[in-house]
Design an enzyme around this catalytic site. Structure first.
Site, PDB file in Angstrom:
ATOM      1  CE  LYS A  17       4.527  -9.762   3.744  1.00 29.76           C
ATOM      2  NZ  LYS A  17       4.043  -9.979   2.334  1.00 29.76           N
ATOM      3  CB  SER A  18      -1.067  -5.391   4.143  1.00 29.87           C
ATOM      4  OG  SER A  18      -0.448  -7.146   4.748  1.00 29.87           O
ATOM      5  NE  ARG A  22      -3.567  -3.312   0.990  1.00 26.20           N
ATOM      6  CZ  ARG A  22      -3.501  -4.951   0.977  1.00 26.20           C
ATOM      7  NH1 ARG A  22      -1.629  -4.992   1.219  1.00 26.20           N
ATOM      8  NH2 ARG A  22      -3.634  -5.769   0.922  1.00 26.20           N
ATOM      9  N   GLY A  88       4.282 -12.037  -3.430  1.00 24.81           N
ATOM     10  CA  GLY A  88       2.782 -12.507  -4.261  1.00 24.81           C
ATOM     11  C   GLY A  88       1.709 -10.929  -3.940  1.00 24.81           C
ATOM     12  CB  SER A 159      -7.319 -13.303  -2.214  1.00 23.02           C
ATOM     13  OG  SER A 159      -6.184 -12.720  -2.493  1.00 23.02           O
ATOM     14  CG  ASP A 311      -0.394 -13.475   6.542  1.00 26.96           C
ATOM     15  OD1 ASP A 311      -0.556 -13.798   5.525  1.00 26.96           O
ATOM     16  OD2 ASP A 311      -0.653 -12.359   5.873  1.00 26.96           O
ATOM     17  CE  LYS A 338      -1.759 -17.160   2.345  1.00 26.53           C
ATOM     18  NZ  LYS A 338      -2.230 -15.213   1.662  1.00 26.53           N
ATOM     19  NE  ARG A 342       3.416 -19.491   5.106  1.00 24.26           N
ATOM     20  CZ  ARG A 342       3.536 -17.860   4.947  1.00 24.26           C
ATOM     21  NH1 ARG A 342       2.101 -17.701   5.207  1.00 24.26           N
ATOM     22  NH2 ARG A 342       4.573 -16.712   4.168  1.00 24.26           N
TER      23      ARG A 342
HETATM   24  C1  S3P Z   1      -1.965  -9.869   1.764  1.00 23.68           C
HETATM   25  C2  S3P Z   1      -2.897 -10.620   2.156  1.00 23.68           C
HETATM   26  C3  S3P Z   1      -2.849 -12.093   2.340  1.00 23.68           C
HETATM   27  C4  S3P Z   1      -1.689 -11.753   2.745  1.00 23.68           C
HETATM   28  C5  S3P Z   1      -0.581 -11.650   2.183  1.00 23.68           C
HETATM   29  C6  S3P Z   1      -0.548 -10.621   2.813  1.00 23.68           C
HETATM   30  C7  S3P Z   1      -2.831  -8.739   1.548  1.00 23.68           C
HETATM   31  O1  S3P Z   1      -2.541 -13.104   1.193  1.00 23.68           O
HETATM   32  O2  S3P Z   1      -0.998 -13.894   3.139  1.00 23.68           O
HETATM   33  O3  S3P Z   1       0.217 -12.359   3.448  1.00 23.68           O
HETATM   34  O4  S3P Z   1      -1.304  -7.447   1.898  1.00 23.68           O
HETATM   35  O5  S3P Z   1      -3.322  -8.660   0.869  1.00 23.68           O
HETATM   36  P1  S3P Z   1      -4.525 -12.897  -0.196  1.00 23.68           P
HETATM   37  O6  S3P Z   1      -4.388 -12.342  -0.758  1.00 23.68           O
HETATM   38  O7  S3P Z   1      -3.669 -14.378  -0.760  1.00 23.68           O
HETATM   39  O8  S3P Z   1      -4.909 -13.872   0.788  1.00 23.68           O
END
Ligand code: S3P
Length: 425
Positions: A17-18, A22, A88, A159, A311, A338, A342
């Protein structure tokens, strides 16, 4: 969910997902086409693609492959608010890109996202020169893009989303931006920026880690396969950990060192893990892992580990009562902001299953050696809570019902079917 006695088989995970977020954003602001295989099937990454389309980026999906026509750094003004849904990552990272545009963007989200803190991106982007309106630091955001200035920014919260937001904005800034983090967060943005042709420098400093990047760099599109999502794999790995005779294979899995702390922790609690076929795709390490169950020992997770495992903490907490010595989680206050709170969500559901749990402001203390019973649980509209408790239910006595379990689709639409396939009864 019905109880199981073993977990066996092979699971091909959807793309991380991350990385998917990007790549979709960078491919949109790169020059030339990109071709992304194994893009995340989750609703969050679909929100990112929809926002990119609203910003004038053309893309299509054919047989699961996303082809994106990059338009270069300048995007088109959206005619409607950019709907980030539950994501987010979409709102925080994309805000860095729209802050550098010559137009105004509105960013909106669902009920859960509308409660989440955005001041953490508003502060650095405002320092760079963007004007941002919000509802007391929460969405919706109204971002008036500007010619940005580089900044030297020391991150007040660990973050990766905030770091990525600043690095994306830095592409539009005059001069060299420097970001300093005291706790190192996932580095997919740094790795991806290099893959798309940008230059940046990074390294350890006395107070942590720094990244330097010059503005005005042009990106070029890439072709490649997105590695399997390690945070989604965590649910199957924890399911396997519940039964001593489990045997599971997870091919093409992301092994990025800033994410792979999970594997060390799982080995510490008793899983036997071997890694084969290590490879690199666009700077990201990928491998195949084979796991076997064993004894489930307890663990304390704190400090840097809590940030690195943010996560995966819900599922580690959900299996905690089945460990011998229990699990203590500290320094994880971020869990409270989150997709749901959580810490509270895990405590409520474990209590409903009959577990003893101590809820703390920044974590949980869950004694081991507890037998749980099936119960009616809540997902709190949070994908990771829904999936974590499907795993906990596998070793509970009797059936468990999870209300709002469909929220798993935020990151993993076929999660329940796959879990049914590997859980032996
Ligand atoms: C993420 C960073 C984390 C994570 C989120 C994905 C990312 O959040 O909890 O699921 O892809 O950079 P934070 O940046 O708020 O820690």
């Amino acid at each position: 969910m019905r109880p199981s006695f073993n977990v066996r088989g092979t699971v091909q995970l959807p793309g991380d997902k991350s990385i998917s977020h990007r790549y979709a954003m960078l491919a949109g602001i790169a020059e030339g086409p990109s071709r992304l295989e194994n893009y995340s099937t989750g609703a969050d990454c679909a929100s990112t693609l929809a926002c990119m389309r609203a910003l004038g980026v053309r893309w299509q999906c054919t047989n699961g492959v996303i082809e994106i026509e990059g338009r270069g750094l300048a995007l088109a003004p959206p005619i409607q608010p950019l709907d980030c849904g539950n994501s987010g990552s979409t709102m925080r990272m994309l805000s860095g890109i729209v802050a550098g545009q010559k137009f105004v963007s509105e960013m909106i989200g669902d009920e859960s996202l509308s409660r989440r803190p955005m001041q953490r991106v508003i502060t650095p982007l405002s320092q760079m020169g963007a004007t941002i309106g919000s509802r007391e630091g929460k969405p919706p955001l109204r971002i008036t893009g500007a010619a940005l200035n580089a900044i030297d920014y020391k991150m007040p919260v660990a973050s990766a989303q905030v770091k990525s937001c600043i690095l994306f904005a830095s592409l539009y800034a005059h001069g060299e931006t420097r970001v300093e983090e005291s706790l190192r967060t996932r580095d997919h943005t740094e790795v991806a920026l290099r893959a798309f042709g940008a230059q940046l420098e990074q390294g350890a400093i006395d107070s942590g880690h720094e990244i330097r990047i010059r503005g005005g760099q042009r990106l070029r599109g890439i072709e490649g396969r997105i590695p399997g999502d390690l945070s989604s794999a965590a649910f199957f790995l924890c399911a396997a950990a519940l039964f001593p005779n489990s045997q599971l294979t997870l091919p093409n899995l992301l092994m990025n060192p800033t994410r792979a702390r999970l594997l060390d922790i799982l080995m510490q609690i008793g899983l036997r893990i071997s890694v084969t076929q290590l490879d690199q795709i666009h700077g990201e390490i990928v491998g195949s892992i084979q796991v076997e169950g064993g004894k489930l020992r307890g663990i304390t997770i704190s400090g840097l580990d809590s940030a690195a495992l943010i996560d995966e903490l819900p599922v580690l907490a959900a299996i905690a009562p089945y460990t011998e010595q229990g699990v203590e989680i500290r320094d994880a206050k971020e869990l409270r902001v989150k997709e749901s709170d959580r810490i509270a969500a895990v405590a409520r559901n474990l209590q409903r299953m009959g577990a003893q749990v101590e809820e703390r402001e920044d974590g949980l203390n869950i004694p081991g050696g507890q037998a749980l019973h099936g119960a009616e649980l809540e997902s709190f509209s949070d994908h990771r809570i829904a999936m974590a408790f499907a795993v906990a239910a596998l070793r509970a006595r009797g059936e468990t019902l999870i209300r709002g379990a469909e929220s798993a689709a935020i990151s993993y639409p076929t999660f329940f079917q796959t879990l049914e396939q590997v859980a032996e009864r």
